[in-house]
Design a protein around this motif. Structure first.
Motif, PDB file in Angstrom:
ATOM      1  N   ARG A 377       6.416 -77.971 -36.955  1.00 53.27           N
ATOM      2  CA  ARG A 377       6.920 -76.830 -36.170  1.00 53.27           C
ATOM      3  C   ARG A 377       6.208 -76.756 -34.814  1.00 53.27           C
ATOM      4  O   ARG A 377       6.822 -76.436 -33.798  1.00 53.27           O
ATOM      5  CB  ARG A 377       6.680 -75.519 -36.930  1.00 53.27           C
ATOM      6  CG  ARG A 377       7.367 -75.469 -38.295  1.00 53.27           C
ATOM      7  CD  ARG A 377       8.878 -75.405 -38.183  1.00 53.27           C
ATOM      8  NE  ARG A 377       9.518 -75.374 -39.490  1.00 53.27           N
ATOM      9  CZ  ARG A 377       9.920 -74.283 -40.095  1.00 53.27           C
ATOM     10  NH1 ARG A 377       9.753 -73.112 -39.517  1.00 53.27           N
ATOM     11  NH2 ARG A 377      10.509 -74.340 -41.274  1.00 53.27           N
ATOM     12  N   SER A 387      12.982 -78.136 -38.512  1.00 55.00           N
ATOM     13  CA  SER A 387      13.575 -77.605 -39.741  1.00 55.00           C
ATOM     14  C   SER A 387      13.245 -78.440 -40.975  1.00 55.00           C
ATOM     15  O   SER A 387      13.683 -78.101 -42.075  1.00 55.00           O
ATOM     16  CB  SER A 387      15.099 -77.520 -39.576  1.00 55.00           C
ATOM     17  OG  SER A 387      15.649 -78.802 -39.345  1.00 55.00           O
ATOM     18  N   GLY A 389      11.451 -79.379 -44.127  1.00 52.15           N
ATOM     19  CA  GLY A 389      10.611 -78.574 -45.011  1.00 52.15           C
ATOM     20  C   GLY A 389       9.747 -79.383 -45.948  1.00 52.15           C
ATOM     21  O   GLY A 389       8.744 -78.875 -46.455  1.00 52.15           O
ATOM     22  N   ASN A 415       4.678 -80.138 -48.703  1.00 53.69           N
ATOM     23  CA  ASN A 415       5.317 -78.985 -48.095  1.00 53.69           C
ATOM     24  C   ASN A 415       4.909 -78.897 -46.629  1.00 53.69           C
ATOM     25  O   ASN A 415       3.727 -78.804 -46.316  1.00 53.69           O
ATOM     26  CB  ASN A 415       4.908 -77.723 -48.844  1.00 53.69           C
ATOM     27  CG  ASN A 415       5.506 -76.462 -48.229  1.00 53.69           C
ATOM     28  OD1 ASN A 415       6.528 -76.527 -47.547  1.00 53.69           O
ATOM     29  ND2 ASN A 415       4.880 -75.320 -48.478  1.00 53.69           N
ATOM     30  N   ASP A 417       6.633 -76.593 -44.578  1.00 54.66           N
ATOM     31  CA  ASP A 417       7.203 -75.326 -44.130  1.00 54.66           C
ATOM     32  C   ASP A 417       6.086 -74.295 -44.149  1.00 54.66           C
ATOM     33  O   ASP A 417       5.568 -73.947 -45.204  1.00 54.66           O
ATOM     34  CB  ASP A 417       8.338 -74.893 -45.052  1.00 54.66           C
ATOM     35  CG  ASP A 417       9.133 -73.727 -44.472  1.00 54.66           C
ATOM     36  OD1 ASP A 417       8.504 -72.795 -43.922  1.00 54.66           O
ATOM     37  OD2 ASP A 417      10.373 -73.751 -44.567  1.00 54.66           O
ATOM     38  N   ASP A 767      14.209 -69.347 -41.191  1.00 53.43           N
ATOM     39  CA  ASP A 767      13.181 -68.915 -42.128  1.00 53.43           C
ATOM     40  C   ASP A 767      11.966 -68.394 -41.371  1.00 53.43           C
ATOM     41  O   ASP A 767      11.969 -68.272 -40.163  1.00 53.43           O
ATOM     42  CB  ASP A 767      12.798 -70.069 -43.061  1.00 53.43           C
ATOM     43  CG  ASP A 767      12.315 -71.290 -42.285  1.00 53.43           C
ATOM     44  OD1 ASP A 767      12.332 -71.233 -41.041  1.00 53.43           O
ATOM     45  OD2 ASP A 767      11.934 -72.281 -42.917  1.00 53.43           O
TER      46      ASP A 767
END
Length: 808
Positions: A377, A387, A389, A415, A417, A767
């Motif tokens: 990110r 995007s 994840g 992970n 995200d 999100d």
């Protein structure tokens, strides 16, 4: 030797040798020579680039277009280019020399003067001029007046050219030159041909643009070109664009052909809300023919200095690539509800390798890891990267034969995200082994099997091992207009759970008075699965929009039977319900993975029609189908830690329809629609239209709808304004969120030797915490490509390729 016009048919022997020696650049045996016709022009001819066929409509990945010089004007220097000359410099020593001249003056016994459109040719070399003087004593030569020189790799014109045959080199004044293999051309106050491969120029310019119309060029005090190594070396150089200097380098090297070489690449810059402005200067290391590396220091104004690197290798039986990014002591601010990153070291690792082990076996690896969940990110500059994840890593030994395939290895997931806990990441398969068989027993009968053994590992949830055996017998009876495919399978799945299995539910540890759904440590499931797939194919001639086709009508029935087995005590390691679509009408299971096998007593009825052109290409396809359930769907996924969803008592599935039309290579339409007779609502609808605009343009429109989940419009276009200019754009709008999810606008210019792309992007993430959700992210990308020299800030093309379907 052949002398034309007033030159006598024979000269005294000494003079004959002297005239032969007058080939100052050539110096070889005299005699008649037969030219070898080679009509094809070299790379620097009037059309050095060729148009690439447009990417087929519907293709998700289009290859990049190679550099094209098709927009260039005819090259003025090629006015004296002779395409019949050979292009092999190694033939010079064994080739004869041909001399043509209107007059020969040998009054001075030491100096011979050739005049009147003098032409001296040997192998790939040709020297022409109004007058050429040759000194028999010193072997010096002097060519004056409209001097033109051609060899395999270069053209050169000058006011005057002098040299020495013994030293095998020449010096020219007021030079224009053209490299035939790379379009490199320019002017120089003085040029020196050192040998067949090397040349040197003073007060020189270099460009791949049209001669006399340099949109970009390098001006240098001294330039050395080595065609043997493919390298140009400039001293005291200034890079100019539109005659405006923008970069000064006291010394730099650049390629004069397509071979790799070490050196600085063009700088890259960008901007994002999360990391500020980014600037980098990559350096390429051509370490060996089979491996190389790139070092790329980057500066992020909000975060600090990063060092990125790439290493590629290719050795017998092995190919791989390693990418590393490292930023120490991140200065960026921490994000709300995300892991803290300020003061931490940030890094990214990507590694891939393919190695042949011998026989049918090979080793494949793909390792992808980051230091933290926020890395992509923070350092990604587009919606696609931001995007992501989950990062997947795997390493496998794989093999295959005529009737078998096997693999053994492991899969791991990370992970990435920042707003979701690690519990959402799927299980590691640590390790996993699989064996597939497909053994023909007779012409119409085969035996097959799908076998998998996996150890599932994940923190703070139930863990265990699973063995899944799925043997089958399948027959295939067919004729020209019919087929019958019965299949009988048996599926056995067994588990060995960890010793503390009773302390967990489906989603994690149990608390309070909750009861574990797992009744024993070694549960299993076994059941037969039978299916019968039948169909007919009718054909007839048909006409559509004035064109004749062959139309087919293909009714199909598919019966599936699988008895019910209670599976509530089986864990869920890698199983999800698959999205319902047309191919689910003929699938033996609605769940992915082996943890659930649906019960079935179903009959699918489907009808397809196709329009085929005279070459057998499918131009239109339309299908509709539905499943009729003779028994309730009792196998369901759990709602929570201990409860299972109620069985469904539907008697019919959704109606599923698909339509695909591509009557020519200019436009394509695809559509899918699902309507539920149970809820009497539309469950899914998609529409995709693609239309080619001219040779270099395209228009895409799509509509995506899934009930209670998604509704979006997506439009993108590449619109050619002229042969040189194109407008670029994309817009994605979410009806449910009532906002633009992504917007892109750009402009692209392509000329003979320069391509320019300017792209602005706006995107939001769905999100994240409420404070972050919907916050816009903006990025501006600029790319300047100097054809034949490289790209300045090469980011925009990758973004456009992912964002606009059919971009090339």
């Amino acid at each position: 030797m052949t002398l034309s016009h007033t030159i006598p048919r024979a000269l005294p022997p000494r003079r004959l040798l002297a005239v032969a020696a007058a080939l100052a650049l050539f110096g070889g045996p005299a005699g008649a020579q037969t030219a070898v016709p080679e009509a094809t022009a070299p790379a620097a001819s009037t059309s050095t680039g060729t148009d690439v066929a447009s990417c087929p409509l519907g293709a998700f990945h289009c290859p990049p277009r190679p550099e094209s010089f098709a927009l260039c004007r005819p090259n003025a220097l090629l006015a004296f280019y002779d395409p019949t000359l050979p292009r092999d410099p190694s033939r010079r020593e064994l080739s004869d020399t041909v001399v043509d001249a209107a007059h020969v003056d040998s009054s001075n016994e030491a100096v011979y003067r050739l005049s009147g459109d003098v032409r001296i040719e040997r192998a790939d070399q040709l020297l022409r001029g109004d007058r050429i003087d040759y000194n028999d004593t010193t072997t010096d030569y002097d060519a004056q007046g409209n001097v033109r020189y051609q060899e395999a790799g270069e053209l050169l014109s000058a006011d005057r050219m002098r040299g020495n045959t013994q030293a095998n080199h020449g010096v020219a004044e007021n030079v224009r030159y053209q490299l035939l293999q790379s379009r490199g051309n320019g002017t120089a106050a003085r040029g020196e041909l050192i040998d067949a491969q090397r040349s040197r120029y003073n007060l020189v310019s270099y460009s791949t643009c049209d001669v006399g119309h340099h949109l970009w060029e390098v001006r240098a005090k001294r330039l050395e070109i080595d065609k043997a190594t493919g390298v140009g070396k400039a001293h005291g150089a200034t890079m100019r664009f539109a005659d405006v200097p923008f970069l000064y380098l006291p010394y730099f090297t650049f390629p004069v052909d397509n071979r790799r070489k070490s050196g600085f690449l063009y700088p890259t810059f960008g901007s994002s809300n999360r990391s500020g402005t980014m600037f980098s200067i990559p350096y390429y290391l051509n370490l060996a023919p089979n491996y190389d590396a790139t070092l790329e220091p980057r500066i992020y104004t909000q975060r600090g200095t990063m060092l990125a690197g790439e290493f590629r290798y290719l050795v017998p039986g092995t190919a791989g690539q390693l990418n590393v990014e490292y930023l120490p002591n991140d200065r960026g601010e921490n994000r709300p509800d995300a892991d803290p990153t300020q003061g931490h070291d940030r890094w990214l690792l990507k590694y891939s390798d393919v190695t042949r082990l011998g026989g049918p076996w090979s080793f494949n690896a793909s390792i992808n890891r980051t230091s933290d969940r926020s890395y992509l990110r923070d350092f990604g500059n587009d919606l696609y990267t931001a995007s992501i994840g989950t990062l997947a890593s795997n390493a496998y030994v794989v093999g295959h034969g005529d009737w078998w395939n096997a693999s053994f290895g492991a899969d791991s997931y990370q992970n990435v995200d920042p707003y979701l806990p690690d519990t959402v990441v799927q299980y590691k398969r640590w390790p996993r082994a699989a064996l597939g068989l497909d053994v023909p027993l007779t012409r119409w009968l085969e035996f097959g099997a799908t076998t998998e053994a996996v150890a599932f590992r994940k923190d703070n949830v139930i863990e265990g091992n699973r063995l899944d055996l799925y043997p089958y017998l399948a027959a295939d009876f067919r004729g020209a207009a019919w087929f019958v495919r019965p299949k009988l399978a048996y599926r056995y799945t067994a588990y060995q759970l960890d010793a503390n299995y009773a302390n967990y539910g489906f989603s994690g540890p149990l608390t309070g008075t909750q009861m574990s759904p797992f009744g024993e440590r070694t549960p299993s499931r076994a059941l037969p699965i039978a299916s019968l797939d039948t169909g007919l194919i009718f054909e007839r001639p048909a006409s559509l929009f004035g064109t004749t086709y062959t139309q087919t009508l293909e009714p199909r029935l598919y019966y599936l039977y699988a008895p019910y087995r209670d599976q509530t005590d089986l864990p869920l390691f890698d199983t999800q319900r698959m999205s319902f679509d047309y191919w689910q009408l003929f699938s033996p299971n609605q769940f992915s993975g082996a943890d659930r096998q649906m019960n079935a007593n179903n009959l699918t009825a489907a009808l397809t029609t196709r329009f085929l052109d005279d070459d057998g290409v499918e131009r239109l396809s339309a299908s509709i189908g539905q499943i009729h359930y003779f028994a309730p769907q009792r196998v369901q996924l759990p709602n929570g830690a201990t409860t299972t969803a109620a069985p469904t008592d539907w008697t019919r599935s959704d109606y599923v329809a698909e339509l695909g039309i591509q009557l020519n290579d200019r436009w394509r339409l695809n559509s899918a629609y699902q309507w539920s007779p149970n809820s009497r609502q539309t469950d899914l609808g998609t529409l995709g239209l693609q239309r080619r605009i001219g040779a270099n343009g395209i228009f895409n429109f799509s509509y995506r709808y899934r009930r209670n989940f998604l509704e979006q419009y997506d439009a993108s276009a590449i619109f050619p304004i002229s042969e040189r200019w194109r407008l670029l754009g994309r817009w994605v709008y979410s009806v449910r969120d009532r906002r633009t999810v992504e917007a892109l606008a750009g402009l692209e210019y392509d000329s003979c030797c320069v391509a320019v792309r300017v792209v602005g992007r706006h995107y939001v993430l769905a999100d994240g915490p409420l404070a972050e959700r919907g916050r816009p992210n903006n990025a501006v990308m600029f790319e300047l490509v100097f054809k034949g020299l490289g790209a300045f800030n090469g980011q925009a093309e990758d973004v456009l390729r992912r964002g606009i379907l059919g971009y090339q």
